[in-house]
Every structure is written in C-alpha cells, then in structure tokens.
Design an enzyme around this catalytic site. Structure first.
Site, mmCIF file in Angstrom:
data_model
loop_
_atom_site.group_PDB
_atom_site.id
_atom_site.type_symbol
_atom_site.label_atom_id
_atom_site.label_comp_id
_atom_site.label_asym_id
_atom_site.label_seq_id
_atom_site.Cartn_x
_atom_site.Cartn_y
_atom_site.Cartn_z
ATOM 1 N N THR A 82 -3.552 -2.435 -6.980
ATOM 2 C CA THR A 82 -2.682 -3.609 -7.062
ATOM 3 C C THR A 82 -1.504 -3.509 -6.098
ATOM 4 O O THR A 82 -1.223 -4.448 -5.347
ATOM 5 C CB THR A 82 -2.166 -3.785 -8.503
ATOM 6 O OG1 THR A 82 -3.279 -3.816 -9.390
ATOM 7 C CG2 THR A 82 -1.358 -5.055 -8.655
ATOM 8 N N THR A 83 -0.803 -2.385 -6.115
ATOM 9 C CA THR A 83 0.380 -2.226 -5.262
ATOM 10 C C THR A 83 -0.019 -2.277 -3.792
ATOM 11 O O THR A 83 0.647 -2.928 -2.972
ATOM 12 C CB THR A 83 1.101 -0.906 -5.579
ATOM 13 O OG1 THR A 83 1.442 -0.908 -6.983
ATOM 14 C CG2 THR A 83 2.366 -0.748 -4.764
ATOM 15 N N TRP A 84 -1.090 -1.620 -3.443
ATOM 16 C CA TRP A 84 -1.585 -1.615 -2.065
ATOM 17 C C TRP A 84 -1.932 -3.038 -1.626
ATOM 18 O O TRP A 84 -1.543 -3.487 -0.544
ATOM 19 C CB TRP A 84 -2.800 -0.688 -1.983
ATOM 20 C CG TRP A 84 -3.465 -0.642 -0.653
ATOM 21 C CD1 TRP A 84 -3.020 -0.017 0.469
ATOM 22 C CD2 TRP A 84 -4.705 -1.262 -0.310
ATOM 23 N NE1 TRP A 84 -3.920 -0.201 1.505
ATOM 24 C CE2 TRP A 84 -4.963 -0.960 1.050
ATOM 25 C CE3 TRP A 84 -5.632 -2.026 -1.014
ATOM 26 C CZ2 TRP A 84 -6.094 -1.412 1.707
ATOM 27 C CZ3 TRP A 84 -6.764 -2.468 -0.346
ATOM 28 C CH2 TRP A 84 -6.967 -2.156 0.996
ATOM 29 N N HIS A 123 -3.325 -8.684 -14.073
ATOM 30 C CA HIS A 123 -4.606 -8.074 -14.437
ATOM 31 C C HIS A 123 -5.385 -8.976 -15.396
ATOM 32 O O HIS A 123 -6.448 -8.596 -15.877
ATOM 33 C CB HIS A 123 -4.386 -6.705 -15.088
ATOM 34 C CG HIS A 123 -3.638 -5.746 -14.211
ATOM 35 N ND1 HIS A 123 -4.021 -5.457 -12.919
ATOM 36 C CD2 HIS A 123 -2.533 -5.019 -14.431
ATOM 37 C CE1 HIS A 123 -3.174 -4.591 -12.395
ATOM 38 N NE2 HIS A 123 -2.259 -4.310 -13.285
#
Length: 137
Positions: A82-84, A123
């Site tokens: 997610t962060t990437w 999510h």
C-alpha cells in the site's frame, strides 16, 4: 484463566458495546455471527466478515465520507504494498510539480503528504466503499 492471554495483553480485543455507534449497536444483533476459537465474534456484513470495532468504523465511513471528484483511490489488499503504491501514485500525479531531486517523498512518508488530488488508500472491497466514492468521477 478461561481465555488465552499474554501477561498484560489480551489475546483478542474485547468489545465494549458502549463504544460502538448507536447504529452499529442496533445492527450487530441482526447480523450472522460466528464465534472464533479465541471466544471473539466475527459478524457478516454485506458478504464480508469483520470484528465489531472495524465494522463500526466501516459503517461510519460509509455514512459520513464525502468524496471529491479529483480523489484518487487505491483499493488494495492489506500487506500488499500500500505505502509503495501510494508513493508511486503521488510521484506520477505530481511529476510536473517537483523535480525528482526535490520530491517530498525524499523526506516524508506518502501517508504524511496532503497533495491535490487527495490520494486515499483503503483495504475495503469495492462493494463496501461509500456510495459517494462509487458515484464520483
């Protein structure tokens, strides 16, 4: 001791129903539920299984979130980058505003940046996104 615990840390989160929204308190008794091996419950809501506290947050999100047409949503499974992906999205959306050598990503987490357009990650399955998100451009 009737439930498995680590000293000082409950093995599962016990739910204080008074902390849930009134809407969630009324909804829970009407939902199918299953008791897990640790004594907690999962509730089936719109085809998906959740514990009470996350379900309360989902209901509040569905009821109160106001989407903006320029929002960018990253709908991704948990623990799958997610962060990437949020950083890549920010870099692509703002590539003309910042030279690579001065990118805010070099000094800040993508979660800390408040760009326009807003880049929001969730999510939740698409079916559970608030209607304003589904209806926005």
């Amino acid at each position: 001791m009737d439930k498995m615990e680590t000293p000082g840390i409950p093995f599962f989160e016990e739910v204080d129903l008074k902390k849930l929204s009134e809407e969630c308190q009324k909804l829970l008794p009407t939902l199918p539920r299953e008791k897990t091996w640790d004594g907690s419950y999962y509730y089936q809501y719109e085809g998906f299984w959740f514990r009470a506290m996350p379900l309360d947050a989902i209901i509040r999100f569905q009821k109160h979130f106001q989407a903006e047409d320029e929002n960018v949503f990253i709908v991704i499974a948990a623990k799958s980058g997610t962060t990437w992906l949020k950083a890549l999205t920010f870099a692509a959306a703002n590539r003309n505003d910042f030279p690579l050598s001065r990118s805010p990503l070099l000094s800040s987490s993508p979660h800390e940046l408040l760009p326009r357009p807003r880049i929001l990650a969730t999510h939740l399955p698409y079916q559970l996104l608030p209607q304003p998100v589904k209806d926005s451009k």
